[in-house]
Motif scaffolding. Structure first.
Motif, short mmCIF file in Angstrom:
data_model
loop_
_atom_site.label_atom_id
_atom_site.label_comp_id
_atom_site.label_asym_id
_atom_site.label_seq_id
_atom_site.Cartn_x
_atom_site.Cartn_y
_atom_site.Cartn_z
N VAL A 1 40.62 38.23 49.57
CA VAL A 1 40.16 37.37 48.48
C VAL A 1 41.10 36.18 48.37
CG1 VAL A 1 39.84 37.21 45.98
CG2 VAL A 1 39.08 39.26 47.21
N VAL A 2 40.52 34.98 48.39
CA VAL A 2 41.29 33.74 48.24
C VAL A 2 40.71 32.96 47.07
CG1 VAL A 2 42.00 31.59 49.36
CG2 VAL A 2 41.76 33.68 50.72
N LEU A 3 41.57 32.58 46.13
CA LEU A 3 41.13 31.87 44.93
C LEU A 3 41.31 30.37 45.09
CD1 LEU A 3 42.71 34.20 42.20
CD2 LEU A 3 40.49 34.40 43.36
N THR A 4 40.31 29.64 44.61
CA THR A 4 40.36 28.18 44.65
C THR A 4 39.81 27.65 43.33
OG1 THR A 4 39.85 26.24 46.02
CG2 THR A 4 38.07 27.84 45.70
N GLY A 5 39.67 26.33 43.22
CA GLY A 5 39.21 25.75 41.96
C GLY A 5 40.35 25.72 40.96
N ARG A 6 40.16 26.35 39.80
CA ARG A 6 41.22 26.48 38.80
C ARG A 6 42.05 27.71 39.15
NH1 ARG A 6 38.14 24.74 33.13
NH2 ARG A 6 37.43 22.71 33.91
N LYS A 7 43.14 27.47 39.85
CA LYS A 7 43.91 28.56 40.45
C LYS A 7 44.98 29.09 39.48
CE LYS A 7 43.47 25.62 44.48
NZ LYS A 7 44.19 24.73 45.41
N PRO A 8 45.03 30.40 39.29
CA PRO A 8 46.06 31.00 38.43
C PRO A 8 47.36 31.19 39.18
CG PRO A 8 44.60 32.70 39.25
CD PRO A 8 44.08 31.38 39.80
N SER A 9 47.95 30.09 39.62
CA SER A 9 49.11 30.15 40.51
C SER A 9 50.26 30.96 39.94
CB SER A 9 49.59 28.73 40.84
OG SER A 9 48.55 27.99 41.45
N GLY A 10 50.55 30.79 38.64
CA GLY A 10 51.65 31.52 38.03
C GLY A 10 51.42 33.02 38.05
N LEU A 11 50.21 33.44 37.78
CA LEU A 11 49.90 34.86 37.73
C LEU A 11 49.93 35.48 39.13
CD1 LEU A 11 46.96 34.85 35.13
CD2 LEU A 11 49.34 35.52 34.77
N LEU A 12 49.69 34.68 40.16
CA LEU A 12 49.68 35.21 41.51
C LEU A 12 51.06 35.20 42.15
CD1 LEU A 12 46.56 35.02 41.19
CD2 LEU A 12 46.51 34.74 43.65
N ALA A 13 52.08 34.99 41.34
CA ALA A 13 53.45 35.14 41.83
C ALA A 13 53.89 36.60 41.73
CB ALA A 13 54.40 34.26 41.03
N ALA A 14 52.99 37.45 41.27
CA ALA A 14 53.31 38.87 41.10
C ALA A 14 53.70 39.52 42.43
CB ALA A 14 52.11 39.60 40.49
N ARG A 15 54.51 40.55 42.36
CA ARG A 15 54.99 41.24 43.57
C ARG A 15 53.90 42.10 44.19
NH1 ARG A 15 60.72 41.15 43.57
NH2 ARG A 15 60.85 43.04 44.83
N PHE B 1 44.89 35.86 47.00
CA PHE B 1 45.73 34.80 47.54
C PHE B 1 45.17 33.47 47.04
CE2 PHE B 1 45.97 38.54 50.10
CZ PHE B 1 47.29 38.63 50.51
N ILE B 2 45.80 32.36 47.42
CA ILE B 2 45.41 31.05 46.89
C ILE B 2 45.07 30.09 48.02
CG2 ILE B 2 46.19 29.04 45.55
CD1 ILE B 2 47.88 30.84 43.88
N ASP B 3 44.09 29.26 47.76
CA ASP B 3 43.69 28.18 48.65
C ASP B 3 44.51 26.95 48.28
OD1 ASP B 3 42.18 26.53 50.40
OD2 ASP B 3 40.79 26.03 48.77
N GLU B 4 45.36 26.50 49.17
CA GLU B 4 46.25 25.38 48.86
C GLU B 4 45.57 24.04 49.12
OE1 GLU B 4 50.90 24.18 49.65
OE2 GLU B 4 49.77 25.07 51.29
N ASP B 5 46.01 23.02 48.41
CA ASP B 5 45.58 21.65 48.69
C ASP B 5 46.21 21.22 50.01
OD1 ASP B 5 45.21 18.86 48.84
OD2 ASP B 5 45.34 18.63 46.67
N LEU B 6 45.39 20.88 50.98
CA LEU B 6 45.88 20.52 52.31
C LEU B 6 46.90 19.39 52.25
CD1 LEU B 6 45.75 20.71 55.42
CD2 LEU B 6 43.74 19.21 55.34
#
Length: 284
Positions: free
Chosen positions: A157-171, A176-181
Protein backbone atom coordinates in the motif's frame (compact mmCIF):
# COMPACT_ATOMS: atom_id res chain seq x y z
CA UNK A 1 -17.94 -44.13 -46.34
CA UNK A 2 -15.63 -42.52 -48.91
CA UNK A 3 -11.82 -42.41 -48.29
CA UNK A 4 -12.04 -38.71 -47.61
CA UNK A 5 -14.64 -39.17 -44.89
CA UNK A 6 -12.18 -40.14 -42.09
CA UNK A 7 -10.11 -37.07 -42.92
CA UNK A 8 -13.16 -34.82 -42.66
CA UNK A 9 -14.16 -36.42 -39.36
CA UNK A 10 -10.64 -35.92 -37.97
CA UNK A 11 -10.65 -32.25 -38.98
CA UNK A 12 -14.07 -31.81 -37.44
CA UNK A 13 -12.82 -33.41 -34.20
CA UNK A 14 -9.85 -31.06 -34.21
CA UNK A 15 -12.08 -28.04 -34.65
CA UNK A 16 -14.70 -29.04 -32.08
CA UNK A 17 -12.41 -30.25 -29.31
CA UNK A 18 -8.74 -29.32 -29.66
CA UNK A 19 -9.00 -25.76 -30.96
CA UNK A 20 -11.55 -24.59 -28.37
CA UNK A 21 -9.43 -26.21 -25.64
CA UNK A 22 -6.35 -24.32 -26.82
CA UNK A 23 -8.39 -21.12 -27.10
CA UNK A 24 -9.55 -21.49 -23.50
CA UNK A 25 -6.00 -22.21 -22.35
CA UNK A 26 -4.65 -19.05 -23.97
CA UNK A 27 -7.43 -16.93 -22.51
CA UNK A 28 -6.80 -18.42 -19.06
CA UNK A 29 -3.38 -16.83 -19.18
CA UNK A 30 -2.44 -13.30 -18.24
CA UNK A 31 0.70 -11.35 -18.99
CA UNK A 32 2.13 -9.63 -15.94
CA UNK A 33 3.28 -6.11 -16.80
CA UNK A 34 5.70 -4.56 -14.28
CA UNK A 35 5.52 -1.11 -15.94
CA UNK A 36 1.72 -0.82 -16.06
CA UNK A 37 -0.08 1.59 -13.69
CA UNK A 38 -3.90 1.84 -13.74
CA UNK A 39 -4.60 5.48 -12.94
CA UNK A 40 -7.99 6.15 -11.30
CA UNK A 41 -8.64 2.43 -11.62
CA UNK A 42 -12.12 2.70 -10.09
CA UNK A 43 -13.38 4.47 -13.24
CA UNK A 44 -13.35 1.20 -15.14
CA UNK A 45 -16.41 -0.96 -15.57
CA UNK A 46 -14.89 -3.62 -13.30
CA UNK A 47 -12.59 -1.85 -10.82
CA UNK A 48 -9.47 -3.86 -10.00
CA UNK A 49 -10.56 -6.84 -12.11
CA UNK A 50 -10.14 -5.08 -15.46
CA UNK A 51 -6.63 -4.03 -14.45
CA UNK A 52 -5.65 -7.50 -13.23
CA UNK A 53 -7.14 -9.17 -16.31
CA UNK A 54 -4.77 -6.98 -18.34
CA UNK A 55 -1.75 -7.84 -16.18
CA UNK A 56 -1.37 -4.50 -14.38
CA UNK A 57 0.82 -4.55 -11.28
CA UNK A 58 -0.11 -1.08 -10.00
CA UNK A 59 -3.63 0.27 -9.37
CA UNK A 60 -4.82 3.55 -7.88
CA UNK A 61 -7.96 4.42 -5.94
CA UNK A 62 -9.05 7.82 -4.62
CA UNK A 63 -10.69 7.77 -1.18
CA UNK A 64 -12.78 10.19 0.86
CA UNK A 65 -13.58 9.80 4.54
CA UNK A 66 -17.35 10.15 4.71
CA UNK A 67 -19.26 9.38 7.94
CA UNK A 68 -16.63 6.93 9.06
CA UNK A 69 -16.45 5.09 5.73
CA UNK A 70 -13.65 5.22 3.15
CA UNK A 71 -15.52 5.89 -0.08
CA UNK A 72 -13.82 5.34 -3.44
CA UNK A 73 -14.69 8.20 -5.78
CA UNK A 74 -13.09 11.03 -7.72
CA UNK A 75 -15.49 13.73 -6.50
CA UNK A 76 -17.44 13.63 -3.25
CA UNK A 77 -20.87 14.43 -4.63
CA UNK A 78 -24.02 12.26 -4.58
CA UNK A 79 -24.05 12.21 -8.38
CA UNK A 80 -20.59 10.65 -8.54
CA UNK A 81 -20.27 8.32 -5.56
CA UNK A 82 -22.01 5.32 -4.12
CA UNK A 83 -21.68 4.66 -0.39
CA UNK A 84 -21.33 0.93 -1.10
CA UNK A 85 -18.18 1.56 -3.17
CA UNK A 86 -15.76 1.42 -0.26
CA UNK A 87 -12.03 0.74 -0.37
CA UNK A 88 -12.57 -2.57 1.39
CA UNK A 89 -15.39 -3.75 -0.86
CA UNK A 90 -13.79 -2.70 -4.18
CA UNK A 91 -10.15 -3.55 -3.45
CA UNK A 92 -9.09 -5.20 -0.20
CA UNK A 93 -11.72 -7.96 -0.13
CA UNK A 94 -11.39 -9.01 -3.78
CA UNK A 95 -7.58 -8.92 -3.60
CA UNK A 96 -7.71 -11.15 -0.53
CA UNK A 97 -10.01 -13.59 -2.34
CA UNK A 98 -7.71 -13.63 -5.35
CA UNK A 99 -4.61 -14.28 -3.25
CA UNK A 100 -6.39 -17.14 -1.51
CA UNK A 101 -7.57 -18.71 -4.78
CA UNK A 102 -4.14 -18.33 -6.45
CA UNK A 103 -2.22 -20.15 -3.77
CA UNK A 104 -0.80 -17.10 -2.02
CA UNK A 105 -0.11 -14.61 -4.81
CA UNK A 106 -2.03 -12.02 -6.80
CA UNK A 107 -0.87 -13.59 -10.06
CA UNK A 108 -0.50 -17.37 -9.89
CA UNK A 109 3.13 -18.33 -10.38
CA UNK A 110 4.41 -14.77 -9.98
CA UNK A 111 5.50 -13.43 -6.59
CA UNK A 112 5.78 -9.75 -7.37
CA UNK A 113 3.54 -7.66 -5.08
CA UNK A 114 0.59 -5.68 -6.35
CA UNK A 115 1.03 -1.97 -5.59
CA UNK A 116 -2.22 -0.47 -4.32
CA UNK A 117 -1.83 3.30 -4.41
CA UNK A 118 -4.42 5.09 -2.29
CA UNK A 119 -4.97 8.78 -3.05
CA UNK A 120 -6.29 10.46 0.10
CA UNK A 121 -8.64 13.31 -0.75
CA UNK A 122 -9.80 14.31 2.75
CA UNK A 123 -7.90 15.35 5.89
CA UNK A 124 -4.79 13.18 5.98
CA UNK A 125 -4.66 12.49 9.73
CA UNK A 126 -8.38 11.82 10.19
CA UNK A 127 -8.50 9.61 7.10
CA UNK A 128 -5.43 7.62 8.05
CA UNK A 129 -6.78 6.98 11.55
CA UNK A 130 -9.68 5.16 9.89
CA UNK A 131 -7.52 3.57 7.20
CA UNK A 132 -4.89 2.14 9.59
CA UNK A 133 -7.22 -0.27 11.46
CA UNK A 134 -8.74 -1.34 8.13
CA UNK A 135 -5.30 -2.23 6.81
CA UNK A 136 -4.59 -4.07 10.05
CA UNK A 137 -7.40 -6.52 9.23
CA UNK A 138 -5.49 -7.42 6.07
CA UNK A 139 -2.02 -7.50 7.64
CA UNK A 140 -1.52 -11.09 6.48
CA UNK A 141 -1.25 -9.94 2.85
CA UNK A 142 0.19 -6.41 3.20
CA UNK A 143 3.85 -5.46 3.00
CA UNK A 144 4.97 -4.33 6.44
CA UNK A 145 7.61 -1.95 7.75
CA UNK A 146 8.76 -3.25 11.13
CA UNK A 147 11.49 -1.38 13.00
CA UNK A 148 13.72 -0.84 9.99
CA UNK A 149 12.89 -4.11 8.24
CA UNK A 150 10.56 -4.48 5.25
CA UNK A 151 8.53 -7.68 5.25
CA UNK A 152 7.36 -8.18 1.68
CA UNK A 153 3.89 -9.63 1.17
CA UNK A 154 1.40 -9.85 -1.70
CA UNK A 155 0.20 -6.22 -1.65
CA UNK A 156 2.12 -3.01 -0.96
CA UNK A 157 0.00 0.00 0.00
CA UNK A 158 1.39 3.39 -1.05
CA UNK A 159 -0.35 6.61 0.02
CA UNK A 160 -0.49 9.72 -2.12
CA UNK A 161 -2.56 12.91 -2.30
CA UNK A 162 -2.91 14.26 1.25
CA UNK A 163 -0.17 12.18 2.80
CA UNK A 164 -0.06 11.54 6.57
CA UNK A 165 3.73 11.77 6.57
CA UNK A 166 4.08 12.34 10.31
CA UNK A 167 1.93 9.35 11.20
CA UNK A 168 3.89 7.11 8.83
CA UNK A 169 7.09 7.72 10.77
CA UNK A 170 5.92 4.91 13.05
CA UNK A 171 8.29 1.98 13.65
CA UNK A 172 5.59 -0.45 12.55
CA UNK A 173 3.17 0.28 9.73
CA UNK A 174 1.40 -1.25 6.75
CA UNK A 175 1.68 1.67 4.34
CA UNK A 176 4.33 3.68 2.50
CA UNK A 177 4.34 7.12 0.82
CA UNK A 178 4.48 8.32 -2.76
CA UNK A 179 7.13 11.06 -2.85
CA UNK A 180 7.12 14.17 -5.02
CA UNK A 181 9.66 13.35 -7.74
CA UNK A 182 10.98 16.92 -7.73
CA UNK A 183 12.05 16.60 -4.10
CA UNK A 184 14.37 13.66 -4.78
CA UNK A 185 17.10 16.12 -5.79
CA UNK A 186 17.59 17.22 -2.19
CA UNK A 187 16.33 14.05 -0.52
CA UNK A 188 18.51 11.36 1.02
CA UNK A 189 15.70 9.06 2.15
CA UNK A 190 15.46 5.54 0.81
CA UNK A 191 12.61 3.35 -0.34
CA UNK A 192 11.62 2.10 3.13
CA UNK A 193 9.35 5.17 3.33
CA UNK A 194 9.04 6.33 -0.29
CA UNK A 195 9.09 3.37 -2.72
CA UNK A 196 7.64 5.51 -5.53
CA UNK A 197 8.36 9.08 -6.64
CA UNK A 198 5.64 10.74 -8.73
CA UNK A 199 4.97 14.05 -10.41
CA UNK A 200 2.40 15.57 -12.75
CA UNK A 201 3.75 15.30 -16.29
CA UNK A 202 3.32 19.02 -17.05
CA UNK A 203 5.39 20.04 -14.02
CA UNK A 204 8.45 18.59 -15.73
CA UNK A 205 7.58 18.51 -19.44
CA UNK A 206 5.45 20.36 -21.96
CA UNK A 207 6.11 18.01 -24.90
CA UNK A 208 2.83 16.71 -26.30
CA UNK A 209 4.29 13.68 -28.07
CA UNK A 210 4.65 15.28 -31.49
CA UNK A 211 8.04 14.66 -33.07
CA UNK A 212 10.89 13.93 -30.67
CA UNK A 213 11.12 15.01 -27.05
CA UNK A 214 13.23 18.23 -26.88
CA UNK A 215 16.73 17.45 -25.67
CA UNK A 216 16.57 19.92 -22.77
CA UNK A 217 13.39 18.28 -21.46
CA UNK A 218 14.79 14.79 -21.96
CA UNK A 219 17.93 15.73 -20.02
CA UNK A 220 15.81 17.20 -17.22
CA UNK A 221 13.61 14.11 -16.96
CA UNK A 222 16.51 11.68 -17.06
CA UNK A 223 18.24 13.60 -14.26
CA UNK A 224 15.21 13.30 -11.97
CA UNK A 225 14.86 9.61 -12.81
CA UNK A 226 18.50 9.04 -11.86
CA UNK A 227 18.06 10.84 -8.53
CA UNK A 228 15.08 8.64 -7.67
CA UNK A 229 16.74 5.43 -8.82
CA UNK A 230 19.80 6.09 -6.65
CA UNK A 231 17.41 6.03 -3.69
CA UNK A 232 15.76 2.81 -4.86
CA UNK A 233 12.49 4.47 -5.91
CA UNK A 234 10.31 3.79 -8.92
CA UNK A 235 9.32 6.80 -11.04
CA UNK A 236 5.85 7.71 -12.30
CA UNK A 237 4.54 10.75 -14.20
CA UNK A 238 0.79 11.15 -13.93
CA UNK A 239 -1.58 12.91 -16.35
CA UNK A 240 0.84 12.24 -19.20
CA UNK A 241 -0.46 12.29 -22.80
CA UNK A 242 -1.99 8.92 -23.72
CA UNK A 243 0.29 8.48 -26.74
CA UNK A 244 2.69 5.70 -27.65
CA UNK A 245 5.36 8.25 -28.58
CA UNK A 246 5.20 9.63 -25.04
CA UNK A 247 5.17 6.18 -23.43
CA UNK A 248 8.20 5.14 -25.49
CA UNK A 249 10.15 8.28 -24.57
CA UNK A 250 9.33 7.90 -20.87
CA UNK A 251 10.53 4.30 -20.82
CA UNK A 252 13.68 5.27 -22.74
CA UNK A 253 14.44 7.81 -20.01
CA UNK A 254 14.06 5.14 -17.34
CA UNK A 255 10.57 6.00 -16.08
CA UNK A 256 9.37 2.82 -14.38
CA UNK A 257 5.59 3.19 -14.37
CA UNK A 258 3.41 4.25 -17.28
CA UNK A 259 0.28 5.92 -15.97
CA UNK A 260 -2.84 5.24 -18.06
CA UNK A 261 -6.62 5.02 -18.20
CA UNK A 262 -6.40 2.95 -21.42
CA UNK A 263 -5.60 -0.48 -20.07
CA UNK A 264 -5.69 -2.58 -23.22
CA UNK A 265 -3.86 0.00 -25.33
CA UNK A 266 -0.96 0.19 -22.88
CA UNK A 267 -0.89 -3.59 -22.53
CA UNK A 268 -0.51 -4.09 -26.29
CA UNK A 269 2.15 -1.37 -26.45
CA UNK A 270 4.23 -2.92 -23.67
CA UNK A 271 3.94 -6.40 -25.18
CA UNK A 272 5.03 -5.18 -28.61
CA UNK A 273 7.93 -3.25 -27.12
CA UNK A 274 9.50 -5.85 -24.87
CA UNK A 275 7.63 -9.16 -24.71
CA UNK A 276 10.55 -11.12 -23.28
CA UNK A 277 10.41 -9.22 -19.98
CA UNK A 278 6.85 -10.27 -19.24
CA UNK A 279 5.71 -13.34 -17.38
CA UNK A 280 2.88 -15.63 -18.46
CA UNK A 281 0.77 -16.88 -15.62
CA UNK A 282 -2.54 -18.70 -15.35
CA UNK A 283 -5.27 -16.55 -13.82
CA UNK A 284 -7.65 -19.38 -12.97
Amino acid sequence: MTPAAPVRISLLYLFLFLIPARYKELHAQCVVLPNAFAHNDYWHKRPLHDALDNGFTHVEADIYLQRGALIVTHVLHPVFYNRRRTLERLYLQPIEERVRSHGGSVYAGDNRPLILMIDIKTNSSKTYKVLAPLLERYRHMLTEYNDGQIIQRQVTVVLTGRKPSGLLAARNRLAFIDEDLRKTVNDTSVSDVFPIASCRYTRLLDWDGTGSMPQAQKKRLCAFVQFAHRQGKKVRLWASPEKETVWRALLDCGVDLINTNKLEKLKMFLLSRNPETTVLTHTN
